[in-house]
Design a protein around this motif. Structure first.
Motif, PDB file in Angstrom:
ATOM      1  N   PRO A  54     -18.028 -48.768  21.718  1.00 38.16           N
ATOM      2  CA  PRO A  54     -19.206 -48.281  19.910  1.00 38.16           C
ATOM      3  C   PRO A  54     -20.590 -48.431  19.738  1.00 38.16           C
ATOM      4  CG  PRO A  54     -18.951 -51.056  21.127  1.00 38.16           C
ATOM      5  CD  PRO A  54     -18.455 -50.047  21.996  1.00 38.16           C
ATOM      6  N   LEU A  55     -21.729 -48.310  20.676  1.00 35.51           N
ATOM      7  CA  LEU A  55     -23.087 -48.100  20.504  1.00 35.51           C
ATOM      8  C   LEU A  55     -22.941 -46.356  20.955  1.00 35.51           C
ATOM      9  CD1 LEU A  55     -24.444 -50.812  22.419  1.00 35.51           C
ATOM     10  CD2 LEU A  55     -24.098 -51.320  19.960  1.00 35.51           C
ATOM     11  N   LEU A  56     -21.533 -45.795  21.652  1.00 35.97           N
ATOM     12  CA  LEU A  56     -21.661 -44.802  21.706  1.00 35.97           C
ATOM     13  C   LEU A  56     -22.000 -43.301  20.753  1.00 35.97           C
ATOM     14  CD1 LEU A  56     -22.425 -42.225  24.177  1.00 35.97           C
ATOM     15  CD2 LEU A  56     -19.994 -42.816  24.394  1.00 35.97           C
ATOM     16  N   ASP A  57     -22.945 -42.531  20.593  1.00 33.19           N
ATOM     17  CA  ASP A  57     -22.752 -41.517  19.411  1.00 33.19           C
ATOM     18  C   ASP A  57     -21.583 -40.841  19.844  1.00 33.19           C
ATOM     19  OD1 ASP A  57     -22.962 -40.082  17.858  1.00 33.19           O
ATOM     20  OD2 ASP A  57     -25.004 -38.855  17.774  1.00 33.19           O
ATOM     21  N   ASP A  58     -20.531 -40.735  19.247  1.00 36.96           N
ATOM     22  CA  ASP A  58     -19.761 -39.655  19.270  1.00 36.96           C
ATOM     23  C   ASP A  58     -19.850 -38.182  19.246  1.00 36.96           C
ATOM     24  OD1 ASP A  58     -17.767 -42.283  19.418  1.00 36.96           O
ATOM     25  OD2 ASP A  58     -17.209 -42.301  17.116  1.00 36.96           O
ATOM     26  N   ASN A  59     -21.029 -38.473  18.307  1.00 36.06           N
ATOM     27  CA  ASN A  59     -21.156 -36.371  18.309  1.00 36.06           C
ATOM     28  C   ASN A  59     -21.379 -36.571  19.837  1.00 36.06           C
ATOM     29  OD1 ASN A  59     -20.518 -36.308  15.434  1.00 36.06           O
ATOM     30  ND2 ASN A  59     -22.368 -37.295  14.801  1.00 36.06           N
ATOM     31  N   SER A  60     -21.816 -36.581  20.688  1.00 35.28           N
ATOM     32  CA  SER A  60     -22.247 -36.815  21.801  1.00 35.28           C
ATOM     33  C   SER A  60     -21.388 -35.772  22.458  1.00 35.28           C
ATOM     34  CB  SER A  60     -23.319 -37.419  22.716  1.00 35.28           C
ATOM     35  OG  SER A  60     -22.275 -38.398  22.902  1.00 35.28           O
ATOM     36  N   ILE A  61     -19.602 -36.314  22.228  1.00 35.11           N
ATOM     37  CA  ILE A  61     -18.596 -36.037  23.196  1.00 35.11           C
ATOM     38  C   ILE A  61     -17.819 -34.248  22.840  1.00 35.11           C
ATOM     39  CG2 ILE A  61     -16.502 -36.815  24.007  1.00 35.11           C
ATOM     40  CD1 ILE A  61     -17.509 -39.192  22.787  1.00 35.11           C
ATOM     41  N   GLU A  62     -18.063 -33.855  23.007  1.00 33.09           N
ATOM     42  CA  GLU A  62     -17.675 -32.778  23.497  1.00 33.09           C
ATOM     43  C   GLU A  62     -16.539 -32.065  24.300  1.00 33.09           C
ATOM     44  OE1 GLU A  62     -19.274 -28.535  21.745  1.00 33.09           O
ATOM     45  OE2 GLU A  62     -20.137 -28.846  23.636  1.00 33.09           O
ATOM     46  N   LYS A  63     -15.141 -32.048  24.250  1.00 28.46           N
ATOM     47  CA  LYS A  63     -14.154 -32.168  24.965  1.00 28.46           C
ATOM     48  C   LYS A  63     -13.841 -30.573  24.783  1.00 28.46           C
ATOM     49  CE  LYS A  63     -12.995 -36.422  26.617  1.00 28.46           C
ATOM     50  NZ  LYS A  63     -13.079 -36.232  28.071  1.00 28.46           N
ATOM     51  N   VAL A  64     -13.938 -30.027  24.079  1.00 25.60           N
ATOM     52  CA  VAL A  64     -12.922 -28.621  23.009  1.00 25.60           C
ATOM     53  C   VAL A  64     -14.773 -28.003  23.127  1.00 25.60           C
ATOM     54  CG1 VAL A  64     -12.126 -27.121  21.607  1.00 25.60           C
ATOM     55  CG2 VAL A  64     -11.307 -29.530  22.239  1.00 25.60           C
ATOM     56  N   SER A  65     -14.433 -27.170  23.930  1.00 28.08           N
ATOM     57  CA  SER A  65     -15.959 -25.909  24.050  1.00 28.08           C
ATOM     58  C   SER A  65     -15.190 -24.392  23.499  1.00 28.08           C
ATOM     59  CB  SER A  65     -16.568 -26.016  25.364  1.00 28.08           C
ATOM     60  OG  SER A  65     -16.752 -27.824  25.639  1.00 28.08           O
ATOM     61  N   ILE A  66     -17.009 -23.722  23.232  1.00 20.45           N
ATOM     62  CA  ILE A  66     -16.876 -22.061  23.003  1.00 20.45           C
ATOM     63  C   ILE A  66     -16.886 -21.798  24.012  1.00 20.45           C
ATOM     64  CG2 ILE A  66     -16.924 -20.439  21.720  1.00 20.45           C
ATOM     65  CD1 ILE A  66     -16.737 -22.655  18.860  1.00 20.45           C
ATOM     66  N   ILE A  67     -16.146 -20.504  24.297  1.00 21.37           N
ATOM     67  CA  ILE A  67     -16.884 -20.255  25.591  1.00 21.37           C
ATOM     68  C   ILE A  67     -17.360 -18.597  24.964  1.00 21.37           C
ATOM     69  CG2 ILE A  67     -16.327 -18.063  27.522  1.00 21.37           C
ATOM     70  CD1 ILE A  67     -13.854 -20.958  28.664  1.00 21.37           C
ATOM     71  N   CYS A  68     -16.487 -17.604  24.419  1.00 16.78           N
ATOM     72  CA  CYS A  68     -17.690 -16.762  23.282  1.00 16.78           C
ATOM     73  C   CYS A  68     -16.554 -16.955  22.440  1.00 16.78           C
ATOM     74  CB  CYS A  68     -16.920 -15.676  24.792  1.00 16.78           C
ATOM     75  SG  CYS A  68     -15.886 -14.850  24.871  1.00 16.78           S
ATOM     76  N   ARG A  69     -16.668 -15.431  21.232  1.00 16.62           N
ATOM     77  CA  ARG A  69     -16.327 -15.393  20.106  1.00 16.62           C
ATOM     78  C   ARG A  69     -14.636 -16.315  20.202  1.00 16.62           C
ATOM     79  NH1 ARG A  69     -17.247 -13.622  15.063  1.00 16.62           N
ATOM     80  NH2 ARG A  69     -15.275 -12.735  14.450  1.00 16.62           N
ATOM     81  N   ASN A  70     -14.311 -15.383  21.243  1.00 18.59           N
ATOM     82  CA  ASN A  70     -12.586 -15.035  20.824  1.00 18.59           C
ATOM     83  C   ASN A  70     -12.295 -16.020  22.016  1.00 18.59           C
ATOM     84  OD1 ASN A  70     -13.762 -13.653  22.768  1.00 18.59           O
ATOM     85  ND2 ASN A  70     -11.513 -12.624  22.756  1.00 18.59           N
ATOM     86  N   ILE A  71     -12.747 -16.275  22.209  1.00 17.98           N
ATOM     87  CA  ILE A  71     -12.154 -17.996  23.569  1.00 17.98           C
ATOM     88  C   ILE A  71     -12.684 -19.262  23.905  1.00 17.98           C
ATOM     89  CG2 ILE A  71     -11.376 -17.859  26.099  1.00 17.98           C
ATOM     90  CD1 ILE A  71     -11.835 -14.719  26.248  1.00 17.98           C
ATOM     91  N   GLY A  72     -11.939 -19.914  23.768  1.00 13.97           N
ATOM     92  CA  GLY A  72     -12.695 -21.131  23.906  1.00 13.97           C
ATOM     93  C   GLY A  72     -11.641 -22.465  25.291  1.00 13.97           C
TER      94      GLY A  72
END
Length: 236
Positions: A54-72
């Protein structure tokens, strides 16, 4: 007898297996569940985002990422391995755009990432990437969804799931998925699929969703065109 081959990446076992790749797939199957669905007018990828404290900042977790404008992409498995692949794929996408003055197609990026992963299955002093990827994008060929595994193999999917609840998620998708569903329905189905194996109460901050779709845009010359775009649903 099997143990003597389990520590070597470049040596086949008598049964014809590279055991380290199977261990890498085991790491993927311990990761959180991720799903991808192809609609008639776009692609959705989604995953669970769980905080270990519960002490972890959820905003620091990223699993869906953008590779370029049209691909993720979204991953299941080891986060640091996925980060390396993301950095390499972004660099490759920028190099392609610098040379050809356009965004790469989904297939070009999938082949590039798969080649990197395959190279790490036949080189000494390295190990396979302990991660599987779902890559979504929209290009001149329309919406595309690919899964890339630690061995470097890749396949196009209409709907797929990776991670610890993969089997149940795929069973659910086989019952609910329809090739005629549009992007909005695909997003709803993706959420329902994750909910099937979700531990506890699902809240908005507990999932990540990204979509690839066709966007109306204007060129520098003032011409109105349609281009593929990938974005996370939390973004404007």
């Amino acid at each position: 007898m099997g143990d003597r081959y389990s520590f070597s990446l470049t040596t086949f076992s008598p049964s014809g297996k590279l055991v380290q790749i199977e261990y890498a797939l085991a790491a993927v199957n311990k990761g959180v569940t991720s799903v991808g669905l192809k609609g008639t007018n776009g692609i959705v990828i989604a995953t669970e985002r769980k905080s270990h404290s519960p002490l972890l900042d959820d905003n620091s977790i990223e699993k869906v990422s953008i590779i370029c404008r049209n691909i993720g992409m979204v991953y299941s498995g080891m986060g640091p391995d996925a980060r390396i692949l993301l950095d390499k794929s972004r660099k490759s996408a920028q190099e392609y755009k610098r040379v050809y003055l356009e965004e790469p197609s989904v297939m070009i990026m999938v082949k590039e990432i798969a080649s990197i992963m395959q190279e790490f299955t036949q080189s000494g002093g390295v190990r396979p990437f302990g991660v599987s990827l779902l890559i979504a994008g929209f290009d001149d060929n329309g919406p595309s969804l690919y899964q890339v595994d630690p061995s470097g193999s890749y396949f196009a999917w209409k709907a797929s799931a990776i991670g610890k609840n993969m089997i149940n998620a795929k069973t659910f998708l086989e019952k609910r998925y329809s090739e005629s569903m549009e992007l909005e329905d695909a997003v709803h189905t993706a959420i329902l699929t994750l909910k099937e194996g979700y531990e506890g109460t699902m809240v908005e901050s507990g999932i990540e969703i990204g979509i690839a779709y066709l966007e109306n845009t204007t060129t520098k010359e003032g011409d109105k065109i349609q281009q593929g775009r990938f974005k996370k649903l939390s973004e404007p």
